[in-house]
Write a protein that holds these residues in place. Structure first.
Motif, PDB file in Angstrom:
ATOM      1  N   VAL A  20       8.874  13.002  -2.585  1.00  0.00           N
ATOM      2  CA  VAL A  20      10.019  11.982  -2.517  1.00  0.00           C
ATOM      3  C   VAL A  20      10.361  10.821  -1.263  1.00  0.00           C
ATOM      4  CG1 VAL A  20      13.096  11.946  -1.805  1.00  0.00           C
ATOM      5  CG2 VAL A  20      11.869  13.694  -2.975  1.00  0.00           C
ATOM      6  N   SER A  21       9.877  11.040  -0.275  1.00  0.00           N
ATOM      7  CA  SER A  21      10.358   9.959   0.348  1.00  0.00           C
ATOM      8  C   SER A  21       8.709   8.664  -0.091  1.00  0.00           C
ATOM      9  CB  SER A  21       9.344  10.053   1.588  1.00  0.00           C
ATOM     10  OG  SER A  21       9.954  11.123   3.018  1.00  0.00           O
ATOM     11  N   VAL A  22       7.596   9.083  -0.491  1.00  0.00           N
ATOM     12  CA  VAL A  22       6.881   8.220  -0.785  1.00  0.00           C
ATOM     13  C   VAL A  22       7.522   7.517  -2.169  1.00  0.00           C
ATOM     14  CG1 VAL A  22       4.259   7.826  -2.473  1.00  0.00           C
ATOM     15  CG2 VAL A  22       4.021   9.327  -0.709  1.00  0.00           C
ATOM     16  N   GLU A  39      -4.388  13.565  -6.500  1.00  0.00           N
ATOM     17  CA  GLU A  39      -3.391  12.473  -5.727  1.00  0.00           C
ATOM     18  C   GLU A  39      -3.452  11.694  -6.897  1.00  0.00           C
ATOM     19  OE1 GLU A  39      -3.995  14.688  -1.586  1.00  0.00           O
ATOM     20  OE2 GLU A  39      -5.782  13.242  -2.391  1.00  0.00           O
ATOM     21  N   ILE A  40      -4.596  11.250  -7.271  1.00  0.00           N
ATOM     22  CA  ILE A  40      -4.166   9.987  -7.828  1.00  0.00           C
ATOM     23  C   ILE A  40      -3.323   9.404  -8.597  1.00  0.00           C
ATOM     24  CG2 ILE A  40      -5.914   8.195  -9.476  1.00  0.00           C
ATOM     25  CD1 ILE A  40      -7.800   8.688  -7.733  1.00  0.00           C
ATOM     26  N   ILE A  81      -0.836  -0.712  -4.200  1.00  0.00           N
ATOM     27  CA  ILE A  81      -2.399  -0.062  -4.136  1.00  0.00           C
ATOM     28  C   ILE A  81      -2.277   1.155  -3.753  1.00  0.00           C
ATOM     29  CG2 ILE A  81      -4.041  -0.186  -2.258  1.00  0.00           C
ATOM     30  CD1 ILE A  81      -3.260  -3.624  -1.412  1.00  0.00           C
ATOM     31  N   LEU A  82      -2.998   2.318  -4.171  1.00  0.00           N
ATOM     32  CA  LEU A  82      -3.202   3.276  -4.455  1.00  0.00           C
ATOM     33  C   LEU A  82      -4.244   3.767  -3.325  1.00  0.00           C
ATOM     34  CD1 LEU A  82      -3.801   4.810  -7.522  1.00  0.00           C
ATOM     35  CD2 LEU A  82      -1.685   4.172  -6.590  1.00  0.00           C
ATOM     36  N   GLU A  83      -5.733   3.206  -2.779  1.00  0.00           N
ATOM     37  CA  GLU A  83      -6.523   3.434  -1.628  1.00  0.00           C
ATOM     38  C   GLU A  83      -6.941   4.623  -2.072  1.00  0.00           C
ATOM     39  OE1 GLU A  83      -8.305   1.154   0.099  1.00  0.00           O
ATOM     40  OE2 GLU A  83      -6.475   1.070   1.600  1.00  0.00           O
ATOM     41  N   ILE A  84      -7.607   4.758  -3.650  1.00  0.00           N
ATOM     42  CA  ILE A  84      -8.547   5.430  -4.377  1.00  0.00           C
ATOM     43  C   ILE A  84      -9.539   6.098  -3.123  1.00  0.00           C
ATOM     44  CG2 ILE A  84      -7.724   4.753  -6.701  1.00  0.00           C
ATOM     45  CD1 ILE A  84     -10.657   4.096  -7.097  1.00  0.00           C
ATOM     46  N   SER A  85     -10.137   6.207  -2.107  1.00  0.00           N
ATOM     47  CA  SER A  85     -10.804   6.181  -2.270  1.00  0.00           C
ATOM     48  C   SER A  85     -10.768   8.038  -1.348  1.00  0.00           C
ATOM     49  CB  SER A  85     -11.930   5.287  -1.387  1.00  0.00           C
ATOM     50  OG  SER A  85     -11.666   5.041   0.085  1.00  0.00           O
ATOM     51  N   VAL A 118       1.435  -1.082   0.100  1.00  0.00           N
ATOM     52  CA  VAL A 118       0.034   0.085   0.004  1.00  0.00           C
ATOM     53  C   VAL A 118       1.128   1.224   0.384  1.00  0.00           C
ATOM     54  CG1 VAL A 118      -1.979   1.284   1.368  1.00  0.00           C
ATOM     55  CG2 VAL A 118      -1.674  -1.960   1.151  1.00  0.00           C
ATOM     56  N   ILE A 119       0.796   2.280  -0.872  1.00  0.00           N
ATOM     57  CA  ILE A 119       1.027   3.411  -1.217  1.00  0.00           C
ATOM     58  C   ILE A 119       1.052   3.853   0.308  1.00  0.00           C
ATOM     59  CG2 ILE A 119      -0.574   4.803  -1.321  1.00  0.00           C
ATOM     60  CD1 ILE A 119       1.801   6.285  -4.019  1.00  0.00           C
ATOM     61  N   ASN A 120       2.555   5.398   0.514  1.00  0.00           N
ATOM     62  CA  ASN A 120       2.187   5.711   2.080  1.00  0.00           C
ATOM     63  C   ASN A 120       1.197   6.815   2.022  1.00  0.00           C
ATOM     64  OD1 ASN A 120       3.093   7.242   4.314  1.00  0.00           O
ATOM     65  ND2 ASN A 120       4.627   5.922   4.675  1.00  0.00           N
ATOM     66  N   LEU A 121      -0.004   6.653   2.475  1.00  0.00           N
ATOM     67  CA  LEU A 121      -1.189   8.021   2.183  1.00  0.00           C
ATOM     68  C   LEU A 121      -0.627   8.841   2.952  1.00  0.00           C
ATOM     69  CD1 LEU A 121      -3.795   5.747   1.725  1.00  0.00           C
ATOM     70  CD2 LEU A 121      -3.093   6.909   0.109  1.00  0.00           C
ATOM     71  N   GLY A 122       0.170   8.648   4.284  1.00  0.00           N
ATOM     72  CA  GLY A 122       0.044  10.351   5.608  1.00  0.00           C
ATOM     73  C   GLY A 122       1.585  10.674   4.410  1.00  0.00           C
ATOM     74  N   PHE A 123       2.631  10.094   3.360  1.00  0.00           N
ATOM     75  CA  PHE A 123       3.507  11.185   3.137  1.00  0.00           C
ATOM     76  C   PHE A 123       2.942  11.398   1.969  1.00  0.00           C
ATOM     77  CE2 PHE A 123       7.466   7.592   4.425  1.00  0.00           C
ATOM     78  CZ  PHE A 123       7.273   8.452   5.237  1.00  0.00           C
ATOM     79  N   LEU A 124       1.721  10.531   0.921  1.00  0.00           N
ATOM     80  CA  LEU A 124       1.482  11.310  -0.256  1.00  0.00           C
ATOM     81  C   LEU A 124       0.595  12.830  -0.394  1.00  0.00           C
ATOM     82  CD1 LEU A 124       1.285  11.333  -2.906  1.00  0.00           C
ATOM     83  CD2 LEU A 124      -1.130   9.836  -2.665  1.00  0.00           C
ATOM     84  N   LYS A 125      -0.304  13.150   1.222  1.00  0.00           N
ATOM     85  CA  LYS A 125      -1.089  13.438   1.863  1.00  0.00           C
ATOM     86  C   LYS A 125       0.083  14.569   2.605  1.00  0.00           C
ATOM     87  CE  LYS A 125      -5.022  11.927   1.532  1.00  0.00           C
ATOM     88  NZ  LYS A 125      -6.632  12.933   0.641  1.00  0.00           N
TER      89      LYS A 125
END
Length: 219
Positions: A103-105, A134-135, A124-128, A91-98
């Motif tokens: 760079v960390s992602v 962001e997608i 896994i992007l967790e699109i919801s 699963v992608i690191n959603l916290g880093f992405l948000k």
């Protein structure tokens, strides 16, 4: 159309028993599914059960939230492969992405990809949890990390695959990676819609088979 070879038969609930894994593998063989997707603790068992079958074993790592350390994901991925996994999902690191810490992602994904070499990696992007921009950004990072598949959902968030988000993914990545649509796909008709927009695999929850007869996306 028989879409069995597009199906990733999935069982990831934390209370999954050995008996359920045995049943999962048997049903995957019986229906000629592409593969099974399971937690890493059951990889060795699944590999043994599927030894004489073309059905693949896919293991999730850092699942289901993606917030674990990169080193932990790398270790789990390498151990899963040692136990017999042929594909890895993270699963992608959603916290880093948000946080827009791109760079960390990228490092998180790239380190896992480098650790597993030629083994197929799905992210896994967790699109919801993501908006359109962001997608798109997540897809671009995945391409930079040379991932093999982008997957819509884990099944542990507030929603699964949508055709709208899947089309956004496809438009962004074109043919540079493949797509697995997962979550809220329960029948042949819905599965076909995703295949028509360019999806390569369908993540199908084995639990749905136990609850409703319509949940068998096979012609």
């Amino acid at each position: 159309m028989n879409i069995s070879k597009h199906i990733e038969y999935t069982l990831l609930k934390p209370t999954t028993t050995e008996r359920e894994i045995i049943d999962l593998c048997y049903e995957a063989i019986q229906n000629d599914y592409y593969g099974v997707c399971i937690n890493s603790s059951y990889v060795a068992l699944a590999r043994q059960l599927l030894e004489n079958s073309p059905t693949k074993v896919c293991s999730v790592v850092g699942f289901p939230f993606g917030a674990m350390s990169t080193d932990a994901k790398v270790f789990e991925a390498k151990k899963a492969i040692e136990d017999g996994a042929e594909e890895i999902e993270m699963v992608i690191n959603l916290g880093f992405l948000k946080s827009k810490n791109y760079v960390s992602v990228l490092k998180d994904i790239s380190d896992v990809k480098m650790a597993i070499g030629n083994t197929t990696l799905k992210v896994i992007l967790e699109i919801s949890e993501l908006n359109k921009n962001e997608i798109i950004k997540a897809c671009e990072i995945c391409l930079d990390a040379n991932v093999d598949f982008i997957k819509t959902s884990s099944g542990f968030s507030k929603g699964g695959a949508t055709l709208t988000a899947t089309k956004i993914i496809k438009k962004t990545i074109k043919d540079a990676a493949k797509i697995t649509a997962s979550g809220d796909i329960e029948d042949l008709e819905t599965s076909m819609k995703y295949l028509e927009v360019g999806v390569h695999r369908i993540g199908f929850n084995a639990l749905l088979n136990k609850k409703t007869k319509k949940a068998r996306p096979i012609s």
